[in-house]
Design a protein around this motif. Structure first.
Motif, short mmCIF file in Angstrom:
data_model
loop_
_atom_site.label_atom_id
_atom_site.label_comp_id
_atom_site.label_asym_id
_atom_site.label_seq_id
_atom_site.Cartn_x
_atom_site.Cartn_y
_atom_site.Cartn_z
N GLY A 280 0.74 -1.07 -0.05
CA GLY A 280 0.20 0.03 -0.05
C GLY A 280 0.83 1.48 -0.04
N ASN A 281 2.28 1.18 0.49
CA ASN A 281 2.96 2.34 0.40
C ASN A 281 3.92 2.50 -0.75
OD1 ASN A 281 1.98 3.32 2.82
ND2 ASN A 281 3.54 2.15 4.16
N GLN A 285 6.45 5.32 -1.57
CA GLN A 285 7.96 5.39 -1.71
C GLN A 285 8.27 5.50 -2.84
OE1 GLN A 285 7.36 1.23 -0.41
NE2 GLN A 285 7.65 1.58 1.78
N MET A 286 8.02 5.15 -3.94
CA MET A 286 8.25 5.27 -5.26
C MET A 286 8.43 7.03 -5.37
SD MET A 286 6.49 4.56 -8.95
CE MET A 286 5.04 5.42 -8.59
N ARG A 287 7.48 7.80 -4.91
CA ARG A 287 7.65 9.24 -5.10
C ARG A 287 8.79 9.74 -4.39
NH1 ARG A 287 1.91 8.76 -4.68
NH2 ARG A 287 1.90 9.26 -2.63
N ASN A 288 8.72 8.92 -3.07
CA ASN A 288 10.13 9.54 -2.13
C ASN A 288 11.40 9.09 -2.78
OD1 ASN A 288 8.21 10.58 -0.36
ND2 ASN A 288 8.20 8.47 1.01
N GLN A 293 16.32 11.13 -5.48
CA GLN A 293 17.30 10.87 -6.38
C GLN A 293 17.54 12.64 -7.10
OE1 GLN A 293 19.25 8.35 -7.10
NE2 GLN A 293 17.93 7.60 -5.28
N GLU A 294 16.34 13.08 -7.10
CA GLU A 294 16.34 14.72 -7.79
C GLU A 294 17.08 15.52 -6.84
OE1 GLU A 294 15.37 15.77 -10.45
OE2 GLU A 294 14.79 13.96 -11.30
N PRO A 334 13.69 6.20 0.57
CA PRO A 334 12.81 5.00 1.23
C PRO A 334 13.30 3.72 1.41
CG PRO A 334 12.09 5.18 -1.27
CD PRO A 334 13.00 6.20 -0.97
N VAL A 335 14.68 3.57 0.78
CA VAL A 335 15.37 2.05 0.91
C VAL A 335 15.17 1.41 2.31
CG1 VAL A 335 17.36 0.77 0.26
CG2 VAL A 335 16.66 2.66 -1.36
#
Length: 351
Positions: A280-281, A285-288, A293-294, A334-335
């Motif tokens: 669900g997260n 986590q993908m956005r984070n 990275q940015e 998020p890793v």
């Protein structure tokens, strides 16, 4: 204890249940003890004269004497409002040994009971009378309990009808029977079971005078029988205890198995819950991840730019800012959270 020795009982802990079930009641004592015990039984003798009776025998004799006087002097008590003047004060029965015999047998049965009680005590047992109206006797011997009843057998004798009946009302004499004391004694021992022997049926053993063998010569046989019954009861109690322990251990094992199953199920449910939580997260986590990275890319480009500056003040200020950017990038990454979730789930990879 008898003859300065104590009966040695076999250690059941080293015998299997199957072997115990095959044992005879006498086998509960060691062969050496059995030999001594049987010899002791054969040597028991009822004294023809007794200088000092056991207190229970004295109580019995005194109570029987009192009852005879009371019943004779107060025989009309039930039909008269007030009993006639009597030398013997009326009272209810005091419980004594349960012996029901004629006057002619009181001395004899007292001598037999006296040696019986002495022998019970010599074997480390006891005999007692409970405080109540009914006569009673409880014997504790070889860790078992028995009740005892002693009586004199009665015989029927044919007699004529009572002469008090008017002769005019009689046309013929008819036969009737009356019971008379026979002089033959009977000793009855009833096994008293406790809760540990729920599957055992209590035994009752009766010993009676016979033409060839009077009770006086059966005392040894009485004790052999009581030991055999007690031995069988001891075996039954031990087996019941072992079987109960086996059942208890099995129930404990089943509870442990059930507990382990429940823990595994709870763990699987927890894993599933955490797996769903992780899934669900993923969007967050993908956005984070992309944001971190940015931010790192941004920090890298700023570092490249800062390296071209000659003004140390500006260079120091930008360096401080770059550190804040990198800190924010690390916090957004998020890793570590993902790895921690996987560890809590307990799976290296999800299937």
């Amino acid at each position: 204890m008898f003859g300065g020795r104590r009966l040695e009982f076999v250690d059941f802990n080293h015998i299997s249940i199957e072997q115990l079930k095959a044992l005879n009641g006498m086998n509960v004592i060691t062969p050496e003890s059995e030999k001594i015990f049987l010899k002791w039984c054969d040597e028991i003798r009822v004294n023809k004269r007794v200088s000092q009776y056991h207190p229970l025998i004295i109580d019995y004799q005194e109570e029987i004497t009192y009852r005879m006087k009371r019943d004779e002097e107060h025989k009309f008590r039930d039909i008269l409002e007030r009993s006639m003047i009597s030398k013997t004060e009326y009272r209810r029965n005091k419980a004594v040994l349960p012996i029901a015999v004629s006057n002619q047998q009181v001395n004899r049965v007292s001598r037999i009971m006296n040696i019986l009680i002495q022998s019970i005590q010599e074997l480390g047992g006891s005999i007692s009378v409970d405080s109540r109206e009914d006569d009673n006797a409880a014997i504790r011997l070889f860790d078992q309990k028995f009740s005892l009843q002693v009586r004199e057998l009665m015989v029927k004798r044919r007699s004529l009808l009572s002469e008090s009946i008017s002769e005019r009302s009689l046309t013929t004499f008819g036969p009737m029977y009356e019971k008379l004391p026979s002089g033959r004694l009977e000793f009855q021992f009833h096994e008293m079971l406790d809760y540990r022997m729920k599957n055992r049926v209590s035994e009752t053993n009766t010993f009676s005078d016979s033409v060839d063998v009077p009770i006086e010569e059966q005392i040894g046989e009485i004790f052999r029988t009581l030991l055999k019954i007690s031995g069988e009861a001891l075996i039954a109690k031990f087996i019941a205890g072992q079987e109960d322990e086996i059942k208890r251990q099995e129930q404990l094992r089943l509870r442990e198995v059930e507990t382990e199953k429940r823990k595994k199920l709870e763990k699987l449910e927890e894993q599933e819950h955490r797996k769903k939580h992780l899934m669900g997260n993923i969007d967050t986590q993908m956005r984070n991840w992309y944001r971190s990275q940015e931010l790192r890319k941004f920090a890298g480009e700023l570092e490249a730019f800062t390296s071209t500056l000659d003004d140390p003040i500006k260079k120091g200020q930008l360096t401080t800012y770059i550190q804040l950017v990198r800190q924010l990038a690390q916090e957004s990454d998020p890793v570590l959270d993902i790895l921690n979730e996987i560890r809590l789930i307990g799976m290296e990879k999800l299937t």
